[in-house]
Design an enzyme around this catalytic site. Structure first.
Site, mmCIF file in Angstrom:
data_model
loop_
_atom_site.group_PDB
_atom_site.id
_atom_site.type_symbol
_atom_site.label_atom_id
_atom_site.label_comp_id
_atom_site.label_asym_id
_atom_site.label_seq_id
_atom_site.Cartn_x
_atom_site.Cartn_y
_atom_site.Cartn_z
ATOM 1 N N GLY A 77 0.802 -1.219 0.000
ATOM 2 C CA GLY A 77 0.000 0.000 0.000
ATOM 3 C C GLY A 77 0.828 1.257 0.000
ATOM 4 N N GLY A 78 2.079 1.167 0.444
ATOM 5 C CA GLY A 78 2.970 2.314 0.393
ATOM 6 C C GLY A 78 2.452 3.518 1.166
ATOM 7 N N THR A 79 2.883 4.695 0.731
ATOM 8 C CA THR A 79 2.522 5.949 1.384
ATOM 9 C C THR A 79 1.022 6.184 1.358
ATOM 10 O OG1 THR A 79 4.634 7.058 0.967
ATOM 11 C CG2 THR A 79 2.704 8.451 1.193
ATOM 12 N N GLY A 127 4.373 25.347 5.595
ATOM 13 C CA GLY A 127 3.971 25.017 4.230
ATOM 14 C C GLY A 127 2.465 25.101 4.080
ATOM 15 N N SER A 128 2.000 25.862 3.076
ATOM 16 C CA SER A 128 0.554 26.045 2.899
ATOM 17 C C SER A 128 0.067 25.435 1.597
ATOM 18 C CB SER A 128 0.193 27.540 2.932
ATOM 19 O OG SER A 128 0.778 28.230 1.825
ATOM 20 N N TYR A 160 -1.024 21.585 -0.406
ATOM 21 C CA TYR A 160 -2.107 20.631 -0.188
ATOM 22 C C TYR A 160 -2.053 19.966 1.190
ATOM 23 C CZ TYR A 160 -2.591 21.050 -5.243
ATOM 24 O OH TYR A 160 -2.767 21.542 -6.502
ATOM 25 N N MET A 185 3.812 13.980 -8.612
ATOM 26 C CA MET A 185 3.812 13.215 -7.372
ATOM 27 C C MET A 185 2.400 13.034 -6.832
ATOM 28 S SD MET A 185 7.338 14.754 -5.792
ATOM 29 C CE MET A 185 7.686 13.506 -4.566
ATOM 30 N N HIS A 219 -30.584 16.741 -13.848
ATOM 31 C CA HIS A 219 -30.994 17.907 -13.064
ATOM 32 C C HIS A 219 -31.886 17.457 -11.914
ATOM 33 C CE1 HIS A 219 -32.324 21.967 -12.108
ATOM 34 N NE2 HIS A 219 -33.570 21.500 -12.081
#
Length: 578
Positions: free
Chosen positions: A126-128, A270-271, A273, A418, A548
């Protein structure tokens, strides 16, 4: 820039347990030089949710298929004798190093194409994305979304609802995120086993042409051969110099996803995601947040107009303040009763500007490729700021600029885009290549999303990027916009705050980019991304019918509001690979 400019979350490489230091191309961070950073987004296939095909291909081994020839515009590198010669027969058709979302997607597609496939994983399947990124983060964001609804007295009153004071159990919230990650990890593992993919445990290293070893520390290595090799080792959080991470009061997204405590005041460096999503979680759970951003404005990777609106809705009304144009040059964890200390220096002059004392600090300065220990030197490959160099078909490029036969690299490790779903798409594209079908992925058609409340999504170029491109290539650029305030479904939900924006060419109707801020923006973006991928002109898509009342009508109105010079559908330019 101290911010996550792309898309990617959590650390951990999909190949082996994450290394201690996280270094990468200097992403927006407290140090000066920065590399591309990202907040990943999931590209899990339906097998990850527990669905598997009813039957497997009759044969998993395919015949040797033709490869691109020298006439295709490139030459294959001549491998030195030091690296040994390629074996004439192989244990596998395809070996994938790294079992994250990218490796998983490649493995399933390889089985569908009849390839005998093995995947090597040194940490957990599954990784990160599954373990320390998109999956658990979305569980936390689901909680923050519910809390916001229950805490908004004005919103509830407008709907005629009355709710007592909302509360939460921190451990229960943390368990929800952990349980979801465990479930998806188990489903991924079972889906590969059911299809006959061999899951090999250990650290994978390339020994030479078409030869890989794997094994656990303290145990003897196993050597296998493969006709083709895919590197899919992912990335880890980037931590700038001067920042001391203790995993308790100074943390990365890895630690934050465990939600071991909810601080009264947390600084987010850091701003982008990652930072935005965590600010949504922490403020919903009662924390005060301070953003530290190296650039002069918040949310630097977004279309400027969308970023301005998002700041008005996601930042200004909440318990959030910010410092822009500064680096966090030094961060010291809380110790001996003292709070977390943060020294801020001017991003240009490097002079000390301020010192903050907070309860915790989250380092959200992007991602660094996890490519150490791969044995790249054995095939004469040198990384670039840690990234494995590849061409537009994800084939690895050696130190002399030649293509390395039978070796590919996908996902965060190559730095092209990424995002978890981009890694999966690249893996599928590579499998198409090795089974004889030329395929080039159009990265400009790959969407991205930030799962705040409301959400932000985008695909293609921002308006400044499109205008720069138009100026260079000599075409006009136009912009169309629609508001969620004109959408019946959004108004019924009392969620009319939002904007959809399309950048396009008025001469031929080509869609250059679409950006959405509003309710379920992450789901709405795919109609636009598919249109870009298929080269569909506005002249064609504007005639599509939308149910709709639905939020999809936001896109319907967006396409219809565009003014194209030629009403007759005309061909648009070929997709551009990056």
């Amino acid at each position: 820039m101290q911010s996550s400019l792309s898309l990617s979350f959590a650390p951990a490489s999909s190949r082996l347990a994450a290394p201690s230091p996280r270094s990468s191309p200097p992403p927006s961070s407290a140090a000066a030089a920065a590399a591309p950073i990202n907040l990943r987004f999931c590209g899990l296939r339906r097998e990850a949710l527990g669905f598997t095909p009813l039957r497997r291909p009759a044969s998993r081994r395919s015949p040797v298929l033709g490869r691109r020839s020298g006439g295709g515009g490139f030459k294959a590198s001549a491998l030195s004798s030091d690296n040994g010669s390629a074996p004439k027969s192989f244990d596998y058709d395809l070996v994938i190093i790294g079992a994250g979302v990218g490796g998983h997607g490649a493995a399933l597609h390889a089985v569908e194409k009849g390839l005998k496939t093995a995947i090597i994983e040194g940490d957990v399947v599954g990784g990160t994305c599954v373990n320390r990124g998109c999956v658990p983060s979305k569980a936390l964001l689901a909680v923050s979304g519910r809390m916001r609804e229950l805490q908004s007295e004005h919103h509830l009153k407008a709907l005629g609802l009355q709710v007592a004071a909302a509360g939460y159990d921190r451990q229960g919230v943390a368990d929800h995120a952990n349980n979801l990650a465990s479930k998806i990890r188990s489903n991924l593992t079972n889906s590969m086993k059911a299809l006959g993919v061999d899951i090999l445990t250990g650290v994978g290293t390339i020994l030479g042409p078409q030869k890989v070893k794997y094994g656990k520390v303290g145990f003897s290595d196993n050597v296998i051969t493969a006709k083709d090799i895919i590197i899919a080792t992912g990335s880890v959080p980037f931590v700038p110099k001067g920042i001391e991470v203790d995993g308790k009061t100074v943390i990365t997204s890895d630690h934050a996803l465990k939600l071991e405590f909810v601080p009264d005041w947390i600084a987010i460096v850091g701003s982008g995601y990652i930072g935005l999503e965590f600010s949504d979680v922490y403020t919903a759970l009662g924390s005060e947040v301070t953003f530290i951003e190296a650039l002069d404005q918040l949310m630097p990777g977004f279309d400027p107009e969308i970023g301005k609106l998002a700041q008005r809705v996601l930042i200004n009304p909440r318990k959030i303040d910010y410092h822009t144009g500064v680096f966090a040059s030094k961060i010291t964890p809380a110790k001996d009763g003292k709070p977390v200390m943060i020294e801020l220096i001017d991003a240009k002059t490097k002079e000390l500007k301020d010192t903050l004392e907070v309860d915790a600090a989250l380092i959200a300065t992007g991602r660094a490729p996890f490519t150490k220990g791969l044995g790249l030197e054995n095939i004469n490959v040198e990384t670039q700021r840690g990234f494995v160099p590849v061409d537009e078909r994800m084939q690895v490029i050696d130190a002399k600029g030649n293509l390395v036969p039978h070796v590919y690299c996908i996902g965060d490790a190559n730095g092209k885009m990424m995002l978890a779903h981009a890694a999966s798409a690249q893996g599928i594209s590579v499998v198409e290549q090795v089974t004889g079908k030329d395929h080039v992925l159009n990265h400009l058609s790959i969407p991205a999303a930030c799962f705040t409340h409301p959400e932000i999504s985008m695909v293609g170029l921002t308006e400044p990027q499109a205008r720069e491109k138009g100026q260079k290539e000599g075409f006009e650029v136009s912009v169309a916009k629609t508001s969620f305030k004109a959408n019946t479904k959004a108004l019924a939900e009392n969620e009319g705050e939002g904007l959809a924006k399309m950048i396009y060419r008025p001469d031929n109707g080509e869609i250059l980019g679409v950006h959405i801020f509003g309710l379920h923006a992450a789901d709405l973006i795919h109609e636009a991304s598919n249109a870009i991928a298929l080269g569909t002109s506005i002249n064609d898509i504007k005639f599509a019918v939308h149910a709709h009342p639905t939020l999809s009508e936001v896109l319907d109105e967006l396409f219809k509001s565009a003014k194209v010079n030629h009403p007759v559908a005309s061909s648009v330019s070929e997709p551009v690979a990056v």
